[in-house]
Write an enzyme that holds these catalytic residues in place. Structure first.
Site, short mmCIF file in Angstrom:
data_model
loop_
_atom_site.label_atom_id
_atom_site.label_comp_id
_atom_site.label_asym_id
_atom_site.label_seq_id
_atom_site.Cartn_x
_atom_site.Cartn_y
_atom_site.Cartn_z
N MET A 75 -11.92 2.41 -3.98
CA MET A 75 -12.39 3.32 -5.03
C MET A 75 -13.77 3.87 -4.71
O MET A 75 -14.64 3.94 -5.58
CB MET A 75 -12.40 2.59 -6.38
CG MET A 75 -11.02 2.17 -6.85
SD MET A 75 -11.05 1.11 -8.31
CE MET A 75 -11.34 -0.50 -7.59
N GLY A 85 -3.07 5.74 3.07
CA GLY A 85 -2.77 4.79 4.13
C GLY A 85 -1.34 4.27 4.10
O GLY A 85 -0.76 4.07 3.04
N GLY A 110 0.19 -1.42 -7.24
CA GLY A 110 -0.12 -1.08 -5.85
C GLY A 110 -0.86 -2.22 -5.17
O GLY A 110 -1.64 -2.92 -5.81
N GLY A 111 -0.59 -2.42 -3.89
CA GLY A 111 -1.33 -3.42 -3.12
C GLY A 111 -1.07 -4.82 -3.61
O GLY A 111 0.08 -5.23 -3.77
N ASP A 112 -2.13 -5.55 -3.87
CA ASP A 112 -2.04 -6.92 -4.39
C ASP A 112 -2.50 -6.91 -5.85
O ASP A 112 -3.51 -6.29 -6.17
CB ASP A 112 -2.97 -7.84 -3.57
CG ASP A 112 -2.88 -9.27 -4.06
OD1 ASP A 112 -2.02 -10.01 -3.56
OD2 ASP A 112 -3.64 -9.64 -4.98
N LYS A 129 -2.56 5.25 -13.92
CA LYS A 129 -3.91 5.68 -14.26
C LYS A 129 -4.42 6.55 -13.13
O LYS A 129 -4.74 6.05 -12.06
CB LYS A 129 -4.83 4.48 -14.37
CG LYS A 129 -4.48 3.54 -15.49
CD LYS A 129 -5.52 2.45 -15.57
CE LYS A 129 -4.85 1.12 -15.83
NZ LYS A 129 -5.66 0.00 -15.47
N THR A 137 -2.70 -5.97 0.53
CA THR A 137 -3.72 -5.15 -0.11
C THR A 137 -4.11 -3.96 0.78
O THR A 137 -3.97 -4.01 2.01
CB THR A 137 -4.93 -6.01 -0.48
OG1 THR A 137 -5.78 -5.26 -1.35
CG2 THR A 137 -5.72 -6.47 0.75
N ALA A 138 -4.56 -2.89 0.13
CA ALA A 138 -4.83 -1.64 0.85
C ALA A 138 -5.86 -1.83 1.97
O ALA A 138 -5.76 -1.18 3.02
CB ALA A 138 -5.31 -0.57 -0.13
N ASP A 183 2.64 1.43 -11.76
CA ASP A 183 1.39 2.18 -11.68
C ASP A 183 1.51 3.44 -10.84
O ASP A 183 2.45 3.61 -10.08
CB ASP A 183 0.33 1.34 -10.97
CG ASP A 183 -0.28 0.31 -11.88
OD1 ASP A 183 -0.07 0.40 -13.10
OD2 ASP A 183 -0.96 -0.58 -11.35
N ILE A 241 -6.20 -8.10 -6.44
CA ILE A 241 -7.35 -7.50 -5.75
C ILE A 241 -7.59 -6.12 -6.35
O ILE A 241 -6.80 -5.19 -6.14
CB ILE A 241 -7.13 -7.43 -4.22
CG1 ILE A 241 -7.02 -8.86 -3.69
CG2 ILE A 241 -8.30 -6.68 -3.56
CD1 ILE A 241 -6.90 -8.97 -2.19
N PRO A 274 0.78 -1.24 0.00
CA PRO A 274 0.00 0.00 0.00
C PRO A 274 0.81 1.29 0.00
O PRO A 274 0.25 2.36 -0.17
CB PRO A 274 -0.78 -0.11 1.30
CG PRO A 274 0.14 -0.89 2.19
CD PRO A 274 0.83 -1.87 1.31
N1 SAH Z 1 -4.58 -3.58 -6.04
C1 SAH Z 1 -4.76 -2.56 -5.03
C2 SAH Z 1 -6.05 -1.79 -5.19
C3 SAH Z 1 -6.16 -0.98 -6.45
S1 SAH Z 1 -7.69 -0.13 -6.55
C4 SAH Z 1 -4.66 -3.20 -3.66
O1 SAH Z 1 -4.67 -4.42 -3.53
O2 SAH Z 1 -4.57 -2.47 -2.66
C5 SAH Z 1 -7.23 1.46 -5.99
C6 SAH Z 1 -7.95 1.80 -4.70
O3 SAH Z 1 -7.29 1.17 -3.61
C7 SAH Z 1 -7.92 3.26 -4.36
O4 SAH Z 1 -8.97 3.95 -5.01
C8 SAH Z 1 -8.13 3.24 -2.87
O5 SAH Z 1 -9.48 3.02 -2.55
C9 SAH Z 1 -7.36 1.99 -2.48
N2 SAH Z 1 -5.99 2.29 -2.04
C10 SAH Z 1 -4.85 1.87 -2.59
N3 SAH Z 1 -3.77 2.29 -1.89
C11 SAH Z 1 -4.26 3.01 -0.86
C12 SAH Z 1 -3.67 3.71 0.23
N4 SAH Z 1 -2.35 3.77 0.39
N5 SAH Z 1 -4.50 4.33 1.11
C13 SAH Z 1 -5.83 4.29 0.96
N6 SAH Z 1 -6.45 3.64 -0.05
C14 SAH Z 1 -5.68 3.00 -0.94
#
Ligand code: SAH
Length: 261
Positions: free
Chosen positions: A175, A204, A92-94, A61, A122-123, A39, A97, A16
């Site tokens: 989102m 976060g 970002g994240g996973d 994006k 994941t976030a 990304d 997901i 995240p």
């Molecule tokens: N694949 C990513 C999610 C991508 S969708 C994952 O697994 O985390 C993008 C959404 O994830 C953003 O609109 C927001 O809602 C959330 N997000 C991603 N990083 C974040 C962060 N650092 N803090 C808060 N929300 C986050």
């Protein structure tokens, strides 16, 4: 197609934001890649870990503003693989997901390009942990749902009303900012109590993290009053109230600010 033995595409989750939340495998791959395709949500602190010799391709994006379409990103990965590159596709994240990693993996599979998937934190999990919100908690939440707030025009949340209303289900909404009024309406229509605790976690796990605790009914007002911007996560459920006692991150954020500036 000339895929060499060296060719491999790694679909890697960057977590995240906090670079300390990268997996050891993600870090090793980033440091040995030839090309990095990344990304918008990959943090600057993580990009700082990429060695100078690695070529970087940004395919970010921003909401509503796409540099490359998803199809073009997948096509780019295929063409890099055909050149024999060792590519890290960092998301970002996973990757699996709400990251469209599945679409990219399918494209690679259909072109017989070898790939690996490296999960990331994941976030939803990360924002909850860093805001002091246990997503499940005995007697408060028996389960948790990860939901996207993104939707086609006028559509409702694609989740059954019973889940939306269940006071023992934590809901974590990715989102969710753009459609927040509609999301709140759906929650209330489904029967979720208007005074259910709700948190917004912005940026976060970074030094800029802000977490705001309110109620479902007051969510939109809280977002406006605090000028919340993307990326932000919504967490809804009784467990949110625990953050009052469990919020641990503020002093750490200050240390991070000193470390990363
Ligand atoms: N694949 C990513 C999610 C991508 S969708 C994952 O697994 O985390 C993008 C959404 O994830 C953003 O609109 C927001 O809602 C959330 N997000 C991603 N990083 C974040 C962060 N650092 N803090 C808060 N929300 C986050």
């Amino acid at each position: 197609m000339k895929v060499t033995t060296m060719t491999k595409i790694y679909l890697v989750g960057a977590g995240p934001g906090d670079p300390d939340l990268l997996t050891v495998k993600a870090l090793r791959l980033i440091q040995t890649a030839e090309t990095l395709v990344y990304d918008r949500l990959v943090s600057r602190e993580i990009l700082d870990l990429v060695p100078d010799g690695v070529s970087r391709i940004y395919v970010g994006k921003a909401p509503g503003r796409h540099t490359l379409s998803q199809k073009e990103i997948s096509a780019l990965l295929v063409s890099l693989a055909e050149k024999g590159q060792r590519v890290v596709r960092l998301k970002g994240g996973d990757p699996f997901i709400f990251g469209r990693g599945g679409e990219e993996a399918l494209m690679l599979a259909r072109h017989n390009i070898p790939f690996e998937v490296v999960p990331g934190i994941t976030a939803a999990q990360a924002c909850a942990a860093y805001a002091g919100i246990p997503l499940t908690h005995r007697g408060m939440a028996q389960g948790v749902r990860f939901i996207t707030g993104h939707r086609k025009e006028n559509a409702t949340l694609a989740i059954d009303a019973a889940t939306l209303a269940d006071p023992e289900q934590t809901l974590v909404i990715y989102m969710g900012l753009a459609n927040l009024p509609l999301i709140v309406r759906d929650l209330l229509d489904a029967g979720r109590a208007a005074d259910t605790p709700a948190a917004i976690v912005e940026h976060g796990t970074t030094a800029r993290q802000r977490s705001i605790v309110t109620t479902v009914a007051q969510l939109q007002k809280a977002v406006e009053q605090n000028n919340i911007e993307s990326p932000a996560m919504l967490i809804i459920g009784a467990v949110v109230a625990l953050s009052q006692e469990l919020d641990w991150f503020m002093p750490v954020a200050q240390e991070m600010e000193l470390r990363y500036g």
